[in-house]
Design an enzyme around this catalytic site. Structure first.
Site, PDB file in Angstrom:
ATOM      1  N   GLU A  84      46.985  42.561  30.814  1.00 10.82           N
ATOM      2  CA  GLU A  84      46.655  41.410  31.663  1.00 10.82           C
ATOM      3  C   GLU A  84      45.183  41.040  31.573  1.00 10.82           C
ATOM      4  OE1 GLU A  84      48.522  39.426  33.515  1.00 10.82           O
ATOM      5  OE2 GLU A  84      50.448  40.427  33.257  1.00 10.82           O
ATOM      6  N   ASP A  85      44.719  40.732  30.382  1.00 10.38           N
ATOM      7  CA  ASP A  85      43.356  40.231  30.190  1.00 10.38           C
ATOM      8  C   ASP A  85      42.268  41.210  30.588  1.00 10.38           C
ATOM      9  OD1 ASP A  85      43.747  37.842  28.989  1.00 10.38           O
ATOM     10  OD2 ASP A  85      44.065  36.758  30.863  1.00 10.38           O
ATOM     11  N   SER A  86      42.510  42.494  30.405  1.00 12.48           N
ATOM     12  CA  SER A  86      41.361  43.384  30.559  1.00 12.48           C
ATOM     13  C   SER A  86      41.001  43.904  29.179  1.00 12.48           C
ATOM     14  CB  SER A  86      41.652  44.512  31.534  1.00 12.48           C
ATOM     15  OG  SER A  86      42.858  45.132  31.235  1.00 12.48           O
TER      16      SER A  86
END
Lengths: 384, 600
Positions: free
Chosen positions: B217-219
């Site tokens: 998730e976009d990390s």
């Protein structure tokens, strides 16, 4: 009925009870097995039931509130059918719960009785009866008599018979023109002559167009009727509603035909039917948007809206105004009005509900805040 | 009859608008009319507008006549050899500037190959459809347009070297990247704006894979070794300024270490970094609430009664201290005069910001992410050549966002880094992916950019080939150090006795209406009460009349001022906000009574 079944008859809802009983008979369960089945069912039923102190109101509110933030404002159009779109999505949901007097797109779903609902050959006649027929559609001939400056037309008898129209219907329809024109019937043809003797040809021409556009027969308030296939059955969709006059037609199935106008249904069929319509319309919107909202939430709202015998919206003039607590009413819209009225009447707020208690920072009477502990006191009032 | 307006003023009419328009334009191209004049015809209103005023946005276009652009190869050659200048082209009417209104009448071709007889103008280059920051995105024609917007937006938030003279400046809220680099993959705009003089990111090695799930998730997963080598380190500067203000009656602020008698004196410890002149010394390491510039002000009102102090005219403490939750080193101290000629002291605080979990990074394509984990270099996956990536980026971020340009930059960056060249990624005229693949395979790597990689912890080979390469990464100005906030107790509002709002003032975190609904829905009634306890008070209520009673603290006795001392008074615990509501209702003339009784 066995003794075991008797025991559970009042404890379980009728549907569940009968289902288990018939299923038990089919499977030929022994008494012992049946008893176990009933015990299990009762346990499951108890587990599914709402527990005391469950905050169903706020859960219902949030169950609608949260998903409706994701609702698309796009309204759904009937594919391929022109001029037949019904307001859906958030605007419609607001309309239903606010109990607006007239829906922005009134419409009906008209179901038909047995012989008519399968066969397309009756369709034209039924639609003609509901929607009405344009005079232009049954005419054999229409012309302008230039010398006498009048419109002359002759209907096609065969077409009239097909659509169930007689000459009286036409005369009745032509009465709309009685103020501006003289109408005479000669044999099978009609003459419409403008009363204004000096009327030129343009007036006669526009009169001719108006005559062609005249609706003969048909029910007031309904502008358009379109047939739709629902499985094998043919259902008519109408734009505009007039439930009272539609359901008395012999071809119409009066049990299933519905209007989306809550108040009209309430007037014609009674408050229970209105409740059903609120439920049906709300769940239709929700299903169309693909949102997972439990039906029981919808039931709770429609029950609340109709429990007083008239339809009340979730607004400050509707069910919110019936709240017992002054503070709760004041916390929702127009607080000054509520506080001043309450002081004039000397109202008492017993702090029995949630909002008031949040305002006073007292435990809300919900969940863990509901039960109280009672201890036996000694004679002197000491705890012993 | 067409009305003609000159600078929005009616000047007359013409019979044939088209030929009038044509005439004016021809005259302008012949320089008989000013070049800054623009004319347009609005067929809908049958109006001609001529504009000569200042402040119009105009842009240059190549004039097309009879389907032929006036700018020829010959001109281009002469431009290269400096025989011609831009001004010459404009003067000759080959290039003209159109304003927004005249553009409405023009039919502009995007590229030379599309020009036909209907066109009136030709775009100088197709990239001119992009703005300045957007044309800083390489391979922009391979991405989705919305991602391009986001990509140019993140570039504006990136840390870099915003000005060469930053050491002499005292701007507010400034971040400087410690080791900025020029991008390997750039565009024409990077050259045009001298991007290597003020770069805003770093070239890093990136691997597209999942690793223990810390980049979902976009990390992002960051290599600790890279951080230690300087990746993403930045400075944060905050200036503090204090001036001696003059007041009525000849009174003046005084910069210096405040006396202990001064009203509002902090503790002695807070002033420990001040030198004799009341200003900190450079390179002092300060933490929150440490005083930077000591200052005292005269009393607020002349003749102010000092009830509790013996000194007749006590001065107020008004020093500047390090903001709550911040720390740093004093970078510069500047003593000067302000416009009124008063003493002005400005001090700049510097704080090093090393990447930590929660800091935000981004590529140039709107693929922004937050650091999810920092892994020691020893545990990072490595290629057969022994290279460990600086960032592990999640492959799930690609399909739904369709940022193909992101993938191409990885290959382009890899080719450039290994081959020691800069790659041109200008939109519409970039080095093609085909050429990149060829170059990459010539360098001895797989042409698709994937490599065999090994698990850094176990040393096992990964079953899949991993896509590794280099790209330009930006550190964005949003860092956890600026956001982190918590409070147990602190300042409250005077009116409602509820906690004040805002991180900078050490305020509380609001448990809002919807959060309240959540607790009610769970039936967590007593937890809810506890969360709203911040303004609880004890009220004394007369059980006889239901009004608030008066509590005498000295005698420890409460009495109702209406019913007298004999009436029974009880204590209730209630939110102060409700007490305020009761008072406000009373001021309206509404007599509110509280009836007490047992709830059960």
């Amino acid at each position: 009925m066995s003794k075991i079944a008797e025991q559970y008859k009042d404890k379980l809802p009728e549907g569940l009870f009968n289902e288990l009983l018939t299923e038990g008979k089919k499977k030929k369960l022994t008494d012992k097995q049946l008893k176990k089945a009933f015990e299990k069912l009762y346990e499951k039923y108890q587990y599914a039931a709402i527990q005391p102190g469950e905050a169903i109101g706020i859960i219902t509110a949030e169950s609608f509130g949260e998903p409706s933030t994701q609702m698309t404002l796009r309204t759904f159009h009937f594919a391929g059918v022109a001029e037949m779109n019904v307001t859906l999505g958030l605007p419609r949901l607001i309309e239903i719960f606010d109990a607006r007097k007239a829906p922005s797109t009134p419409s009906m779903q008209i179901y038909l009785n047995k012989p008519y609902n399968k066969d397309e050959k009756h369709l034209e006649k039924i639609i003609g009866k509901i929607k009405g027929v344009k005079l232009g559609d049954v005419l054999a001939e229409i012309s302008i008599n230039i010398l006498r400056t009048q419109v002359e037309f002759r209907p096609n008898k065969k077409r009239m018979r097909e659509l169930g129209i007689n000459e009286d219907d036409i005369l009745k329809g032509l009465k709309d023109f009685a103020k501006v024109a003289d109408i005479t019937q000669k044999d099978s043809s009609f003459i419409v002559k403008p009363k204004n003797q000096e009327a030129g040809l343009p007036v006669v021409f526009s009169l001719k167009e108006k005559v062609k556009d005249l609706r003969v027969k048909g029910i007031k308030g309904i502008h358009e009727v379109l047939p739709k296939k629902e499985g094998k059955e043919i259902v008519l969709l109408s734009s505009g509603t007039n439930l009272a006059e539609v359901i008395i037609l012999p071809e119409v199935d009066k049990d299933r035909t519905v209007s989306n106008d809550l108040f009209e249904v309430g007037r014609v069929l009674g408050i229970e039917a209105a409740r059903q319509v609120i439920m049906g319309e709300a769940s239709h919107v929700i299903k169309e948007q693909g949102l997972p909202i439990d039906h029981r939430h919808i039931m709770l709202i429609s029950d609340l809206m109709t429990s007083s015998g008239v339809i009340k919206g979730v607004t400050r003039s509707g069910i919110t105004s019936e709240k017992e607590s002054v503070l709760a009413r004041a916390s929702f819209e127009t607080p000054i009005k509520h506080l001043i009225n309450a002081s004039l009447q000397g109202e008492i707020d017993y702090l029995n509900s949630v909002v008031e208690n949040v305002m006073l920072n007292q435990p809300v009477p919900v969940g863990t805040g509901l039960p109280g502990l009672v201890t036996k006191m000694g004679k002197d009032g000491d705890k012993k | 009859m067409t009305n003609v307006y000159l600078d929005e003023k009616y000047v007359g009419t013409v019979d044939n608008p088209t030929s009038f328009l044509k005439n004016i334009k021809e005259e302008r191209r012949k320089q008989k009319l000013p070049l800054a004049l623009n004319i347009n015809y609005d067929p809908e209103f049958n109006e001609i507008g001529i504009h000569t005023s200042t402040g119009r946005v105009r842009r240059p276009l190549i004039v097309v006549e009879n389907g032929q652009p006036l700018l020829t190869e010959d001109h281009l050659k002469k431009l290269e050899s400096n025989e011609l200048t831009w001004k010459d082209l404009v003067d000759q009417g080959i290039i003209e500037y159109l304003d927004a209104n005249e553009e409405e009448n023009a039919f502009v071709s995007l590229a030379r190959k599309y020009v036909n007889k209907e066109h009136t103008h030709l775009e100088i280059s197709p990239v001119s459809i992009l703005g300045l920051t957007t044309s800083l995105v390489p391979y922009a024609n391979f991405g989705q347009s919305s991602r391009l917007n986001r990509g140019s937006k993140t570039q504006k938030q990136s840390l870099g070297l915003y000005a060469m003279n930053y050491l002499l400046r005292l701007d507010t809220d400034i971040n400087i990247l410690q080791y900025p680099q020029r991008p390997i993959v750039g565009t024409f705009m990077h050259k045009l704006v001298n991007f290597d003089k003020h770069p805003s990111g770093q070239n890093i090695t990136i691997a597209l894979m999942s690793y223990d799930g810390y980049n979902m998730e976009d990390s992002l997963i960051i290599n600790k070794g890279s951080i230690e080598r300087g990746f993403g380190r930045s400075y944060f500067f905050r200036p503090y300024s204090v001036s001696e203000i003059r007041y009525q009656g000849g009174l003046i602020d005084e910069i210096g270490i405040p006396d202990k008698e001064v009203k509002g004196y902090r503790s002695e410890d807070d002033y420990k970094f001040l030198e004799d002149d009341g200003i900190v010394y450079p390179e002092a390491k300060l933490t929150e609430e440490d005083v930077i510039i000591g200052k005292t002000s005269p009393p607020r009102f002349l003749g102010e009664m000092e009830e509790f102090s013996i000194a007749a005219n006590t001065r107020r403490e008004s020093s500047a201290a390090v903001r709550q939750g911040e720390k740093g080193v004093i970078d510069t101290v500047l003593i000067t005069e302000n416009a009124e000629g008063n003493k002005l002291v400005q001090v700049r605080l510097r704080d090093q910001r090393i990447p930590e979990i929660g800091d935000k990074f981004s590529s140039r394509y709107g693929q922004k992410g937050v650091v999810g984990r920092i892994i020691p270099q020893a545990d990072m996956p490595f290629t057969s050549g022994g290279v460990t990536p600086d960032i592990i980026f999640s492959p799930h971020s690609i399909p739904s966002r369709m940022t193909i340009s992101h993938l191409i930059e990885v290959i382009a960056g890899k080719t450039g880094a290994l081959g020691g060249t800069l790659i041109d990624g200008t939109t519409f005229s970039a080095t093609s992916e085909k050429d990149l693949r060829k170059m990459l395979s010539k360098l001895g790597f797989r042409e698709d950019g994937t490599e065999k990689m090994y698990n850094g912890v176990t040393g096992e080979e990964f079953k899949a080939k991993i896509f590794v390469g280099n790209m330009y990464y930006l550190k964005l100005k949003y860092m956890v150090a600026n956001k982190m906030h918590a409070r147990a107790s602190g300042r409250i509002q005077l009116l409602t006795r509820q906690p004040i709002e805002g991180r900078s003032k050490g305020g509380g975190l609001r448990l809002g209406e919807m959060e309240k609904d959540c607790l009610v829905a769970h039936g967590a009634s007593l937890l809810l009460k506890e969360r709203f306890d911040s303004d609880k008070t004890i009220l004394h209520v007369c059980e006889n009349c239901g009004l608030l009673a008066v509590f005498d603290r000295i005698k420890g006795r409460a009495s109702c001022s209406k019913c007298g001392a004999s009436a029974k008074v009880s204590k209730i615990e209630i939110s102060y906000a409700f007490k305020l509501l009761l008072d406000e209702l009373k001021s309206l003339g509404i007599f509110t009574r509280i009836g007490l009784g047992s709830k059960y």
